[in-house]
Design an enzyme around this catalytic site. Structure first.
Site, PDB file in Angstrom:
ATOM      1  N   TYR A  19       0.844  -1.196   0.000  1.00 56.89           N
ATOM      2  CA  TYR A  19       0.000   0.000   0.000  1.00 56.89           C
ATOM      3  C   TYR A  19       0.882   1.251   0.000  1.00 56.89           C
ATOM      4  O   TYR A  19       0.657   2.188  -0.771  1.00 56.89           O
ATOM      5  CB  TYR A  19      -0.940  -0.021   1.218  1.00 56.89           C
ATOM      6  CG  TYR A  19      -1.686   1.266   1.408  1.00 56.89           C
ATOM      7  CD1 TYR A  19      -2.704   1.651   0.527  1.00 56.89           C
ATOM      8  CD2 TYR A  19      -1.376   2.129   2.458  1.00 56.89           C
ATOM      9  CE1 TYR A  19      -3.366   2.848   0.679  1.00 56.89           C
ATOM     10  CE2 TYR A  19      -2.043   3.323   2.623  1.00 56.89           C
ATOM     11  CZ  TYR A  19      -3.036   3.679   1.736  1.00 56.89           C
ATOM     12  OH  TYR A  19      -3.696   4.876   1.889  1.00 56.89           O
ATOM     13  N   GLU A  38     -11.051   4.740   4.866  1.00 55.24           N
ATOM     14  CA  GLU A  38     -10.539   5.584   5.952  1.00 55.24           C
ATOM     15  C   GLU A  38     -11.598   5.761   7.042  1.00 55.24           C
ATOM     16  O   GLU A  38     -11.292   5.737   8.234  1.00 55.24           O
ATOM     17  CB  GLU A  38     -10.075   6.950   5.427  1.00 55.24           C
ATOM     18  CG  GLU A  38      -8.835   6.890   4.554  1.00 55.24           C
ATOM     19  CD  GLU A  38      -7.548   6.537   5.288  1.00 55.24           C
ATOM     20  OE1 GLU A  38      -7.530   6.488   6.536  1.00 55.24           O
ATOM     21  OE2 GLU A  38      -6.541   6.294   4.589  1.00 55.24           O
ATOM     22  N   TRP A  91      -5.088   0.781  10.570  1.00 54.90           N
ATOM     23  CA  TRP A  91      -5.105   0.675   9.115  1.00 54.90           C
ATOM     24  C   TRP A  91      -4.807  -0.768   8.699  1.00 54.90           C
ATOM     25  O   TRP A  91      -5.332  -1.259   7.701  1.00 54.90           O
ATOM     26  CB  TRP A  91      -4.126   1.664   8.486  1.00 54.90           C
ATOM     27  CG  TRP A  91      -4.212   1.658   6.996  1.00 54.90           C
ATOM     28  CD1 TRP A  91      -3.231   1.306   6.117  1.00 54.90           C
ATOM     29  CD2 TRP A  91      -5.345   2.003   6.180  1.00 54.90           C
ATOM     30  NE1 TRP A  91      -3.679   1.405   4.823  1.00 54.90           N
ATOM     31  CE2 TRP A  91      -4.983   1.836   4.836  1.00 54.90           C
ATOM     32  CE3 TRP A  91      -6.635   2.431   6.466  1.00 54.90           C
ATOM     33  CZ2 TRP A  91      -5.850   2.069   3.774  1.00 54.90           C
ATOM     34  CZ3 TRP A  91      -7.512   2.670   5.415  1.00 54.90           C
ATOM     35  CH2 TRP A  91      -7.114   2.493   4.085  1.00 54.90           C
TER      36      TRP A  91
END
Length: 188
Positions: free
Chosen positions: A18, A40, A48
């Protein structure tokens, strides 16, 4: 002493991928912008890493974050998604996907695209920070606070200033790669 690069990304192969392929890379694709906004938002109160591990399941559950599909979800559809153990089953976070899709459709009518809306806050320019370490990264800024206020007025959900700051990083409006990272905007 901190290693060169963005240390937060070194926790797993998915996080590294990512970081290397998406994080802080400017995007102008409405579908991607919509996906990242919802991911998000789903992260609120979580890591995350948790969300990135579930990302493929989110993509499956929400038709690859097709905006029209998500805007048309019924209350029954949303309730069914709460039974999907592969995503975060928080009712408000699931409903936020539909709310956000409907808000995106309105923004697209007004601005021509969701991308135009997001990038208008910086007049199309990137915000490139020169951080020496991950510890210097802010949680929010005046920009994320202003965008958060505007998005809330437009009916977006899970768009507080901290979430929006992470979102700005995710879509490349903000570049917070540390200076020692080969992916920082100034590294050529």
């Amino acid at each position: 002493m901190e290693e060169a690069g963005c240390n937060w990304a070194k926790s797993s192969p998915l996080m590294q991928a990512y970081h290397d392929e998406e994080w802080c890379v400017p995007s102008y694709d409405d579908r991607y912008l919509f996906e990242m906004l919802n991911l998000e938002g789903a992260q609120a109160g979580l890591s995350w890493q948790t969300i990135i591990n579930k990302r493929v399941h989110y993509q499956e559950a929400f038709a690859d974050f097709d905006i029209d599909f998500c805007a048309a979800l019924t209350d029954d559809d949303l309730e069914q998604l709460r039974n999907n153990e592969k995503i975060i089953r928080n009712r408000a976070k699931i409903k936020a996907v539909r709310d956000n899709a409907q808000a995106v459709l309105k923004v697209q009518q007004e601005f021509g695209s969701f991308s135009n809306y997001m990038w208008h806050f910086t007049e199309g320019n990137r915000v490139i920070h020169e951080l020496l370490s991950d510890a210097e990264m802010p949680a929010k800024t005046e920009l994320s606070e202003a965008i958060s206020r505007d998005m809330k007025k437009r009916g977006f959900k899970f768009v507080g200033p901290v979430i929006i700051y992470s979102y700005l990083q995710a879509i490349g409006i903000v570049d917070d790669h540390v200076l020692s990272c080969p992916l920082h905007a100034t590294a050529k």
